[in-house]
Design an enzyme around this catalytic site. Sequence first.
Site, short mmCIF file in Angstrom:
data_model
loop_
_atom_site.label_atom_id
_atom_site.label_comp_id
_atom_site.label_asym_id
_atom_site.label_seq_id
_atom_site.Cartn_x
_atom_site.Cartn_y
_atom_site.Cartn_z
NE ARG A 149 -2.69 1.07 3.58
CZ ARG A 149 -3.61 1.11 4.56
NH1 ARG A 149 -4.89 1.22 4.25
NH2 ARG A 149 -3.24 1.03 5.82
CG ASP A 433 -4.21 2.85 10.65
OD1 ASP A 433 -5.13 3.61 11.03
OD2 ASP A 433 -4.36 2.03 9.72
#
Length: 511
Positions: A149, A433
Site C-alpha cells: 500500500r 494507525d
Amino acid sequence: MPQEILTPEAVAFVADLNRTFAARRDELLALRASRRAAAAASGGLDFLPETAQVRAGDWRVAQAPPALTDRRVEITGPTERKMAINALNSGAKVWLADLEDANTPHWDNVISGQVNLYDAVRGTIVHTSPEGKHYALRSDVRPATIVVRPRGWHLDERHLEFDGRPAVAALVDFGLYFFHNARELLARGAGPYFYLPKMESHLEARLWNEVFTRAQERLGIPHGTIRATVLIETVPAAFEMDEILYELREHASGLNAGRWDYLFSLIKTFRDAGPEFVLPDRNSVTMTAPFMRAYTELLVRTCHRRGAFAMGGMAAFIPNRRDPEVTAAALEKVRADKSREAGDGFDGSWVAHPDLVPVCQEVFDSVLGERPNQLDRTRDEVSVTAAQLLDVKSTPGAATAAGLRAAVDVGVRYLVSWLSGNGAAAIHNLMEDAATAEISRSQLWQWVHNEVVLDDGRTVTADLVRATLAEVRAELAPVAQLDTACELFEQVALAAEFPDFLTVPAYAKID
C-alpha cells in the site's frame, strides 16, 4: 542503505513517473475540493449521471492471478523488519505491506521499508533483535503474498525533488517497489500487487491505471501484470465503485471496505452540511449502522458482479496475554464481525495481529470450504440508493463525555507515536494507525462546530476540548514528543477551517 534503493536507474524511473503524472495529480486534488464544496452546498452526493452506461454495462475485471485467488485472511502492518517477518510467517494468505497509514514518512522508514520489501520478495529477510532473538522466514509455512500500500495521492515526498518540486509520495512508493521487484516477483510466480488508498473518484483510478501502463511499458513488463485492490474509504468513492473498477479493469483485483477512514471522510465531505451528518461516539458507529451496512452491501454486490474480490475491514484487537478475560471477550467480537462479513459474501478480511489469523481463517473456512472465494455470490438482491448511503441520522448512539475524552486521549497517544517514527501503535489493546487520529480529531471538530450536547449536559466547545487536552497532557507527561503532539492535535481539531489531512502538518514537524 539508501544507495541500495536510490540507484540512478531507480531514481530516473521515479522521475519519469513524476514528470509524466504530477501535474494531473495536482488537478485531481483541486477537483476534490470543488466536489466537496458542491456536496456540502447541496447536502448530498449521488451516482454520476455521466457514467450511467458504465454502471449498466456488462463487463468484468481481469481474471485474478493464482497468487491472489484465495485471500480469505490478510494481515496488515508496517514494513518494519521484525513485523514484516512475523506477517509473512503468520499463515495469512496476504500481507498488506503498509507504506501508508501504519507507517510514518520519516525518510529512514521510507527507505528501510523498501529494503525490507526487497529482501522479503527474495525470501532473504532476517532480523536479530537487540536482545539476540533471531527472526527468519519459516520453512513450514507458505509466506503470505505481498500486496503493497503506497501513500495516497495527497502527500508529497520532500526528500526527493524533480524539476524544483517535491516528488509525489505515491509515485515514490510505487515506483521504487515496482522498479526493484517486478521481475523478481514474476520469476517467483507472483507479481507486483498493490492496495490503493484514499481515492475519491474514478478519475483518480484512471490516473493510477495510466501510471501502471507506463511503468510496465518502461520496464518491459507485460501489460496487466500489476493488480490493484482499491480501498473504498472515502464517501465520494462509494458512489463510484463500478467506475473505479472499470477504469482499472485490466489491473483491478478488488475493493476493500474499511471503517475509520470512511467515517473520517464522511465528516470531511459534509463538514459544512449541518447536524444531520453529525456522528455519535466513534466506537458506537459499527459496520451494522444503516449507512455503513448500505456501503458494505453495495461493495460486495458491485465487486462480484464485476468478477472482483470484496475484502472486509480491519480487526485491530491485540490479544492481552495478561488478561485472558479481556482477550476472550474481544475475540468473540472479532469472530462475530468476521462472521458477518463472510455471511455477506466478502471473500476475505483483514487482521492486525498474527494471533487473529486463526480466528479469521476459521470463520471464512466454515463458509468457503474448499472454494477459494465467493465470487459466485453475486448478491443480485442488493439494491442501494444514494439516500441509504447517506442515512447518517439513523445511526444509533450518542455523543458522550467518555467519547470526547477517548478521542483526545487516543488521538494524542497516537500522534506521540507517529512523531517518534512509529505509525502502528498499540493503544488500549488495539493496533491503531493514522486513521485513528483522523477520526478522533475530525469528530471533535464536528462536535465543536455543531455545538453538540454531551450525555452529561455539557456543550462541546473549543474550551472544553482544550481543558480535556490539558488533562490528558498532564497524565501522559513526561513523554517524548508530547508537547508537539498536543499542539498538533489542538491545531487540527480546533482550526477554523477543517484541515483535510493531519498528516500534512504533521509531516512538517519531522525530519
